[in-house]
Design an enzyme around this catalytic site. Sequence first.
Site, PDB file in Angstrom:
ATOM      1  N   ASP A  17      -3.732  -7.377 -29.921  1.00  0.00           N
ATOM      2  CA  ASP A  17      -3.905  -7.404 -31.365  1.00  0.00           C
ATOM      3  C   ASP A  17      -5.375  -7.561 -31.741  1.00  0.00           C
ATOM      4  OD1 ASP A  17      -2.856  -7.792 -34.193  1.00  0.00           O
ATOM      5  OD2 ASP A  17      -3.899  -9.691 -33.882  1.00  0.00           O
ATOM      6  N   GLU A  24      -4.378  -2.088 -29.910  1.00  0.00           N
ATOM      7  CA  GLU A  24      -4.049  -1.917 -31.329  1.00  0.00           C
ATOM      8  C   GLU A  24      -5.358  -1.847 -32.112  1.00  0.00           C
ATOM      9  OE1 GLU A  24      -3.439  -3.257 -35.472  1.00  0.00           O
ATOM     10  OE2 GLU A  24      -4.274  -4.563 -33.922  1.00  0.00           O
TER      11      GLU A  24
END
Length: 493
Positions: free
Chosen positions: A193, A233
Site C-alpha cells: 500500500d 499499489e
Amino acid sequence: MKNNVQLITYVDRIAHSDLKGLKQVLDTELHNLFGGVHLLPFYYPIDGSDAGFDPIDHAKVDERLGDWNDVKQIGQQYDIMADLIVNHMSAESTEFQDVLANGKSSVYWDLFLTKESVFPDGLSAENQAKIYRPRPGSCFTTYKLADGTEAEFWTTFTSNQIDINVHTAAGQAHLNKVLTRFHESKVDLIRLDAAGYAIKKPGTSCFMIEESFEFVDELAKKANSLGMTTLAEIHSHYMTQLDIAKRVDMVYDFALPPLILHSLFSQDVSALSHWLSIAPRNCVTVLDTHDGIGIIDAGPVGNKAGLLTAAEIDNLVNRIHSNSKGESLQATGAAASNVDLYQVNCTYYDALGQNDIDYLIARSVQFFAPGIPQVYYTGLLAVPNAMELLNQTQVGRDINRPYLQVSDIQTAMQKPVVKTLCELITLRNNVDAFNGEFTMTNQANQLTLSWVHGDSSAKLSVNFATKETHINIVAAQQSTHIVLADLLAKHSK
C-alpha cells in the site's frame, strides 16, 4: 496464486460480520465463485481515520474480527491477499505515543520520518515545490512533545498517519514483524500500500524515485523468500506503471477502469485497444476498489500525454457525475473529506447509470483482459451509491463502502445483473484458455479479445456502438456461443 477471479472486501462490511462470518459467506452465498480474497485492512483498529489504513498495531488483528488463526482458516481454502502498509502508522500507536512522551530519547524516534531527518539543512522552497502531493496542503504535521518542544513529522496522507522511516533498524523491524505474521497466517499475496511514497530524498519528487524501486525490490525479495508474492499499489502516469511492472512481481492495471468507461461513453475503442496492446501482463485487473475510480492512471500528467486527453478526462468525469445523478459529485474531491483528488468516488455500477448491459460489458472486458481479475464486493452485488452512509460520515470514499447484512447479499444475488455476472465469473474461472496466449483485434467500434491454450479457446467480441456482445468458448471439443444480452434476459424472466 490461482488464475481465478478474486473478491475484494472489508471483513466487517460485506456481511456486518467477522472473519469466521466472512468465511461462511464465501462457503455458502458465494460458493465456488472466488479462488481468493483480498482482505482489506483487518488490523487494530478497523475504524480509524482511514478505515484500517492507519493501523495502531499492524501485527494485531482487530479482536472484533477475530485473530490470526481465523485468517489462516480462510487461507486453507482461498488465496489471501493482505495489505502491507509500508508508508505509515497511526499517530495513536504505542510507538508514536512513546515518541511524543520521550522525544529523541524514545527507542522509537528513528521509526518515524521528520522534516529534519530528510532535510537536515532545512527545506528550501525549490525542494518543497518538487514534492509530489496526493492531497492539498503541507506534507508535514507539527506535534508538540512532552518537554514542550515541537517536531514536524512527515504525514503524506492525513495528520493521523505518521510516515515510517523504512531505512532505519526500527523501520525494518516493523515491516519484518508484519511479514512474519503474514507468512504464519497463509497470506499468499501482499499488496504494498502506497509504496511509491515510502522513500523520501531531498531534491526529488519523493514519489516513485529510483530509490523507491530499490526499496520495493528488496521488500519483494523478502516476501518471496517466505513464499509470498508482492503487488505494487501505485496510481501514476501509465508510463510509470509500465516501468514499475518490469521491476516487481505484479502491478494493478489501474488504467483499465477509466478506459472501459471512456469506450462505453464515446463508442471509441482506440485508447482502450492501444492500452491493451502494451499493458503489463503481470497485473491484477480491477474496475472498482475501496478507493475511487482512478483518473490519473489514464490521463496526462504535466507535460506527459496520457492514454486520454485532458478534454476526454473532463468528459469522462462529467459523464460519471451525470450518470450518478450528481451523487459522485457530492463525494469527490473537495466536496467531501478526501485524502486524494485524483479519483472519482462512485460505485462502478452507478458510474454507468445502473445500465445492466453496459456494466456486464465492462466486466466481460475486464475478465478477458490480461491479468488476474478482482471484483469489489459492491461491484459483485451491483450495489448503488451508499448516500446515507456518505451523509453520515462526510467521507467521500464511504459512498462505495457500505455495511451490508447477509440478507442484503442474498437479495442482491437474485438480481438479473448479478446472476449474469456470476455466470461470467464461473466462465472465467473454469475455461483453460485463460492460461494461454492473448491476442486482440479492433476495427471501428468493434473490439475482440481472444485466448488460446491447447485445444481450448475463448473469444469476446464487443461492438461499442450497438452494445452487441458475443462470447465464444471451445473447451473439451465442445463449442459454446453466448450472446450477453440473451444471458441477461434469461435471468430477467
